[in-house]
Design an enzyme around this catalytic site. Structure first.
Site, PDB file in Angstrom:
ATOM      1  N   LYS A  53       1.015  -1.242   0.018  1.00 11.90           N
ATOM      2  CA  LYS A  53      -0.145  -0.225   0.037  1.00 11.90           C
ATOM      3  C   LYS A  53       0.741   1.600  -0.028  1.00 11.90           C
ATOM      4  O   LYS A  53       0.610   1.917  -0.820  1.00 11.90           O
ATOM      5  CB  LYS A  53      -1.131   0.070   1.552  1.00 11.90           C
ATOM      6  CG  LYS A  53      -2.029  -0.955   1.329  1.00 11.90           C
ATOM      7  CD  LYS A  53      -2.822  -0.879   2.163  1.00 11.90           C
ATOM      8  CE  LYS A  53      -3.946  -2.012   2.155  1.00 11.90           C
ATOM      9  NZ  LYS A  53      -4.469  -2.457   3.866  1.00 11.90           N
ATOM     10  N   GLN A  97      -5.079  -1.527   9.034  1.00 12.94           N
ATOM     11  CA  GLN A  97      -5.077  -2.677   8.720  1.00 12.94           C
ATOM     12  C   GLN A  97      -5.862  -3.849   9.599  1.00 12.94           C
ATOM     13  O   GLN A  97      -4.876  -3.944  10.642  1.00 12.94           O
ATOM     14  CB  GLN A  97      -3.997  -3.768   8.301  1.00 12.94           C
ATOM     15  CG  GLN A  97      -3.499  -4.527   8.118  1.00 12.94           C
ATOM     16  CD  GLN A  97      -3.870  -4.581   6.171  1.00 12.94           C
ATOM     17  OE1 GLN A  97      -3.729  -3.224   5.647  1.00 12.94           O
ATOM     18  NE2 GLN A  97      -4.280  -5.506   5.543  1.00 12.94           N
ATOM     19  N   ASP A 120     -11.334   3.260   4.444  1.00 11.92           N
ATOM     20  CA  ASP A 120     -11.660   1.829   4.097  1.00 11.92           C
ATOM     21  C   ASP A 120     -12.592   1.564   4.377  1.00 11.92           C
ATOM     22  O   ASP A 120     -13.766   0.723   3.974  1.00 11.92           O
ATOM     23  CB  ASP A 120     -11.179   1.365   5.283  1.00 11.92           C
ATOM     24  CG  ASP A 120     -10.014  -0.112   4.693  1.00 11.92           C
ATOM     25  OD1 ASP A 120      -9.889  -0.415   3.719  1.00 11.92           O
ATOM     26  OD2 ASP A 120      -9.568  -0.275   5.519  1.00 11.92           O
TER      27      ASP A 120
HETATM   28  N1  GUN Z   1      -7.104  -6.990   5.482  1.00 15.46           N
HETATM   29  C1  GUN Z   1      -7.835  -7.482   4.340  1.00 15.46           C
HETATM   30  N2  GUN Z   1      -8.103  -6.799   3.478  1.00 15.46           N
HETATM   31  C2  GUN Z   1      -8.375  -5.678   4.455  1.00 15.46           C
HETATM   32  C3  GUN Z   1      -8.928  -4.619   3.629  1.00 15.46           C
HETATM   33  O1  GUN Z   1      -9.252  -3.995   2.127  1.00 15.46           O
HETATM   34  N3  GUN Z   1      -8.445  -2.814   4.360  1.00 15.46           N
HETATM   35  C4  GUN Z   1      -7.723  -3.546   5.546  1.00 15.46           C
HETATM   36  N4  GUN Z   1      -7.624  -1.985   7.058  1.00 15.46           N
HETATM   37  N5  GUN Z   1      -8.001  -4.585   6.260  1.00 15.46           N
HETATM   38  C5  GUN Z   1      -7.439  -5.475   5.535  1.00 15.46           C
END
Ligand code: GUN
Length: 285
Positions: A53, A97, A120
């Site tokens: 990311k 996350q 998110d």
């Molecule tokens: N862990 C796995 N997929 C995601 C996601 O789309 N967002 C977040 N914050 N954590 C994740």
């Protein structure tokens, strides 16, 4: 029939190029978009996702910060950091996350993020907004899937969409987005009786169950669009989805590969949401 492969890498490249221009425009005006990513614990897959990311942010002209915490950090300490980031003008988006360590209450953590920075889309306000058809930040993975359906001209209205998996990250928001576009939606869970009876009725099948190759050719309708959200690491180290790609591609109309399908779109939608948050913040100044 051999299915058309839905190329997530290609669409992600196209979208990132377009959005990079918007990020540059903001930066020229002194408002470079900024994303803060919070990670707690040592989950190896999460560490890779977070690094990817941050790399994608740099490539798109987004400023990024990673805030790392140990596995035994208290929830209050993480929430205090989120509150600081809520006030930080350099930061437009905050992503926590998942998974968080077991002693965390995810809902409380997400509720502490400022709604306008919840890129998110997991804050309860944003979840409610999505449910009522007024999404502010649509969750990244299902939003990426909707873009792929659009890109490949796959109709949604009136179609029967079956979603396998009911997670808060993918399954539930996916079903809501398909419903919003007037699909007839079935949501299946790990407890669904005779799963194949449902999946065989799908014009659009989205699988987010986390079980390697659980969907076989016998479980799909000929010509269906099959979207594989699963990313599973096999004992030999290779990656595979929740769909048995080799057999299903001979029967489906469209199929997403793993890797190179939904994955690149998830990060792309995060970048888009962050740039959009920065644009909204700028118009409020
Ligand atoms: N862990 C796995 N997929 C995601 C996601 O789309 N967002 C977040 N914050 N954590 C994740």
């Amino acid at each position: 029939m051999t299915a058309k492969i839905m190329d997530g890498n290609l669409l992600a490249r196209e979208m990132r190029a377009a959005w990079k221009g918007r990020a540059q425009h903001l930066a020229e005006q002194g408002s470079q978009p900024g994303l803060a990513v919070i990670i707690a614990g040592n989950d190896p897959a999460s560490r890779i996702y977070v690094r990817n990311k941050a790399k994608a942010c740099v490539e798109t002209g987004i400023y990024s910060e990673i805030h790392e915490f140990s596995e035994n950090v208290s929830q209050d300490e993480v929430i205090r950091r989120i509150q600081e980031l809520n006030e930080n003008l350099r930061i437009n988006g905050i992503l926590v996350q998942l998974p968080l360590p077991p002693h965390f209450e995810n809902d409380k953590v997400f509720a502490s993020i400022a709604v306008e920075k919840d890129v998110d889309g997991f804050h309860p306000y944003n979840v409610g907004a999505l449910a009522t058809g007024n999404a502010i930040f649509p969750p990244c993975t299902p939003h990426g899937v909707m873009h792929m359906l659009e890109k490949y001209g796959i109709p949604v209205e009136g179609q029967h969409a079956v979603v396998v998996g009911r997670s808060n990250i993918v399954g539930k928001p996916m079903a809501l987005m398909l419903l919003q576009k007037s699909a007839t939606v079935t949501i299946c869970t790990s407890k669904t009786r005779d799963l194949a009876e449902h999946t065989r009725r799908a014009d659009i099948l989205v699988v987010a169950a986390g079980k390697p190759r659980m969907i076989s050719a016998a479980m799909i309708k000929a010509g269906a669009a099959v979207i594989d959200v699963g990313i599973n690491r096999l004992p030999d180290g290779s990656l595979t989805g929740d769909v048995d790609f080799d057999s299903v591609k001979e029967k489906a109309g469209y199929i997403t590969p793993v890797p190179g399908g939904v994955g690149p779109m998830t990060i792309t939608m995060l970048l888009c949401n962050t740039i959009e948050a920065a644009e909204r913040a700028q118009t409020q100044c």
